[in-house]
Design a protein around this motif. Structure first.
Motif, PDB file in Angstrom:
ATOM      1  N   TYR A  44      79.490  59.650  -8.729  1.00 58.46           N
ATOM      2  CA  TYR A  44      78.522  59.051  -7.804  1.00 58.46           C
ATOM      3  C   TYR A  44      78.199  57.656  -8.310  1.00 58.46           C
ATOM      4  O   TYR A  44      77.825  57.472  -9.474  1.00 58.46           O
ATOM      5  N   GLY A  45      78.333  56.661  -7.449  1.00 59.91           N
ATOM      6  CA  GLY A  45      78.077  55.279  -7.839  1.00 59.91           C
ATOM      7  C   GLY A  45      76.763  54.766  -7.274  1.00 59.91           C
ATOM      8  O   GLY A  45      76.438  55.030  -6.116  1.00 59.91           O
ATOM      9  N   LEU A  46      76.011  54.043  -8.094  1.00 58.79           N
ATOM     10  CA  LEU A  46      74.798  53.367  -7.649  1.00 58.79           C
ATOM     11  C   LEU A  46      75.038  51.867  -7.752  1.00 58.79           C
ATOM     12  O   LEU A  46      75.383  51.366  -8.822  1.00 58.79           O
ATOM     13  N   VAL A  47      74.853  51.156  -6.643  1.00 58.58           N
ATOM     14  CA  VAL A  47      75.064  49.718  -6.637  1.00 58.58           C
ATOM     15  C   VAL A  47      73.831  49.024  -6.072  1.00 58.58           C
ATOM     16  O   VAL A  47      73.010  49.634  -5.382  1.00 58.58           O
ATOM     17  N   GLY A  48      73.725  47.744  -6.356  1.00 54.98           N
ATOM     18  CA  GLY A  48      72.606  46.946  -5.888  1.00 54.98           C
ATOM     19  C   GLY A  48      72.367  45.787  -6.839  1.00 54.98           C
ATOM     20  O   GLY A  48      72.937  45.722  -7.926  1.00 54.98           O
ATOM     21  N   GLU A  49      71.508  44.865  -6.425  1.00 55.69           N
ATOM     22  CA  GLU A  49      71.212  43.699  -7.253  1.00 55.69           C
ATOM     23  C   GLU A  49      70.477  44.098  -8.526  1.00 55.69           C
ATOM     24  O   GLU A  49      69.893  45.179  -8.630  1.00 55.69           O
ATOM     25  N   SER A  50      70.493  43.219  -9.510  1.00 56.31           N
ATOM     26  CA  SER A  50      69.746  43.450 -10.742  1.00 56.31           C
ATOM     27  C   SER A  50      68.268  43.645 -10.420  1.00 56.31           C
ATOM     28  O   SER A  50      67.693  42.905  -9.614  1.00 56.31           O
ATOM     29  N   GLY A  51      67.657  44.644 -11.050  1.00 50.10           N
ATOM     30  CA  GLY A  51      66.249  44.914 -10.823  1.00 50.10           C
ATOM     31  C   GLY A  51      65.961  45.852  -9.680  1.00 50.10           C
ATOM     32  O   GLY A  51      64.792  46.083  -9.349  1.00 50.10           O
ATOM     33  N   CYS A  52      67.006  46.442  -9.079  1.00 51.00           N
ATOM     34  CA  CYS A  52      66.772  47.312  -7.921  1.00 51.00           C
ATOM     35  C   CYS A  52      66.415  48.740  -8.314  1.00 51.00           C
ATOM     36  O   CYS A  52      66.069  49.551  -7.453  1.00 51.00           O
ATOM     37  N   GLY A  53      66.506  49.078  -9.603  1.00 56.51           N
ATOM     38  CA  GLY A  53      66.103  50.410 -10.042  1.00 56.51           C
ATOM     39  C   GLY A  53      67.222  51.305 -10.530  1.00 56.51           C
ATOM     40  O   GLY A  53      66.991  52.468 -10.862  1.00 56.51           O
ATOM     41  N   LYS A  54      68.430  50.772 -10.610  1.00 58.35           N
ATOM     42  CA  LYS A  54      69.569  51.603 -11.012  1.00 58.35           C
ATOM     43  C   LYS A  54      69.416  52.123 -12.441  1.00 58.35           C
ATOM     44  O   LYS A  54      69.571  53.319 -12.716  1.00 58.35           O
ATOM     45  N   THR A  55      69.123  51.228 -13.375  1.00 60.06           N
ATOM     46  CA  THR A  55      69.018  51.619 -14.778  1.00 60.06           C
ATOM     47  C   THR A  55      67.805  52.513 -15.021  1.00 60.06           C
ATOM     48  O   THR A  55      67.863  53.442 -15.825  1.00 60.06           O
ATOM     49  N   THR A  56      66.709  52.257 -14.329  1.00 57.24           N
ATOM     50  CA  THR A  56      65.535  53.129 -14.449  1.00 57.24           C
ATOM     51  C   THR A  56      65.884  54.539 -13.987  1.00 57.24           C
ATOM     52  O   THR A  56      65.462  55.531 -14.605  1.00 57.24           O
ATOM     53  N   THR A  57      66.659  54.648 -12.923  1.00 57.68           N
ATOM     54  CA  THR A  57      67.113  55.958 -12.452  1.00 57.68           C
ATOM     55  C   THR A  57      67.948  56.649 -13.521  1.00 57.68           C
ATOM     56  O   THR A  57      67.766  57.842 -13.796  1.00 57.68           O
TER      57      THR A  57
END
Length: 327
Positions: A44-57
């Motif tokens: 499962y891939g999570l994409v988006g701009e920096s600061g969108c919450g991917k790493t927090t997830t």
């Protein structure tokens, strides 16, 4: 196919600023009502701009952060509710979920030999003898394309690609079910990226691993992922099978994200979508649809008051149901 792990309406709020005892602090919503599931043996891939919450997830899945609201379900139990009272469950989860980080140099202790870096999780979490651990370390090194004799070396004696292979070997040491891949190839030379991606794909087939892939490079996501979600300002904008999402993006933000990526061939010509303004502050997000202030068609409907819900476009495709953002 069964879900290995499922996130249900996850929200993470941080307190920022303020004075003594947190007075005057403000809420920063890093992740807002996020829901998705990772199936067994899938990526499962999570994409988006920096600061969108991917790493927090990812940190919440790795139990490095606790959700403010919502549930993370693993083996039919709520991770953060059950783990407080069930240490065996918590230990099982930590062994089942491992990580490979972006910077292979920073994630390896420069003062430890490779045999100790890879063997340490086995020493802590198993009853294996030193001889058994040495044998297992040698097997893991060969498994990731290195040599057994290299177990006596230090991380600085390896190239960047080799160090990332060491990170993969360490993640495999406890026979995990899920590996969180946080930008696993972005710090590597272009010539090495394909080797690491192919290694990860081969290991997934061999061990039936599940991956959560966090990446900015859309070509990496397209190559490795079975399913993907697009995040913006902590919210899930769109989710679908990877092929479907690349071939038929529905949300205007997804379309803009795709248009910003380099084409696979220099002869491919496509329209470039340039968004207005900047990403709003997560401390003071816009009401309603968080993407509405930057949407090119924001005048077509009134989505600035009520947050759009995720709606199904098809059996395998969901999108934030905002009319102007789906034009």
């Amino acid at each position: 196919m069964n879900n290995l792990i499922e996130l249900k309406n996850i929200k993470k709020i941080f307190q920022v600023g303020g004075g003594f005892m947190g007075t005057g602090s403000k809420d920063l919503t890093a992740v807002n009502n996020l829901s998705f599931a990772i199936e067994e043996g899938q990526t499962y891939g999570l994409v988006g701009e920096s600061g969108c919450g991917k790493t927090t997830t990812a940190k919440m899945i790795l139990m490095l952060e606790e959700p403010t609201e919502g549930s993370i379900i693993f083996n039919e139990k709520d991770l953060f509710q059950t783990s407080k009272t069930d240490q065996a469950y918590k230990q099982e989860y930590k062994s089942s979920v491992q990580a490979v980080f972006q910077d292979p140099w920073a994630s390896l202790n420069p003062r430890m030999r490779v045999k100790d870096i890879i063997g340490e999780p086995l020493e802590i979490n198993s009853n294996m003898t030193k001889k058994q651990i040495k044998t297992r370390v040698d097997e893991l090194l060969v498994e990731v394309g290195l040599q057994a004799y290299q177990s006596n070396l230090y991380p600085h004696e390896f190239s960047g690609g080799q160090r990332q292979r060491l990170g993969v070997a360490r993640a495999l040491s406890l026979n995990p079910k899920l590996i969180v891949l946080d930008e696993p190839v972005s710090a590597l030379d272009v010539s090495i990226r394909a080797q690491i991606m192919n290694l990860l794909v081969d290991l997934q087939k061999e061990y039936n691993l599940s991956y959560l892939l966090i990446a900015h490079h859309l070509a990496t996501v397209r190559y490795m992922c079975d399913k993907m979600g697009v995040m913006y300002l902590g919210n899930l904008m769109e989710e679908a099978d990877a092929t479907e999402l690349f071939d038929n993006p529905q949300h205007n933000y997804t379309k803009a994200l795709m248009s910003a990526a380099l084409p696979s061939h220099p002869d491919i010509v496509r329209d470039e979508i340039i968004l207005e303004g900047d990403v709003p502050s997560p401390i003071n997000p816009p009401p309603g649809c968080v993407f509405q202030p930057r949407c090119l068609n924001k005048e077509k409907c009134n989505c600035s008051k009520t947050p759009p819900e995720i709606a199904s476009v098809s059996a395998k495709h969901k999108v934030a149901d905002c009319k102007c953002c789906r034009s």
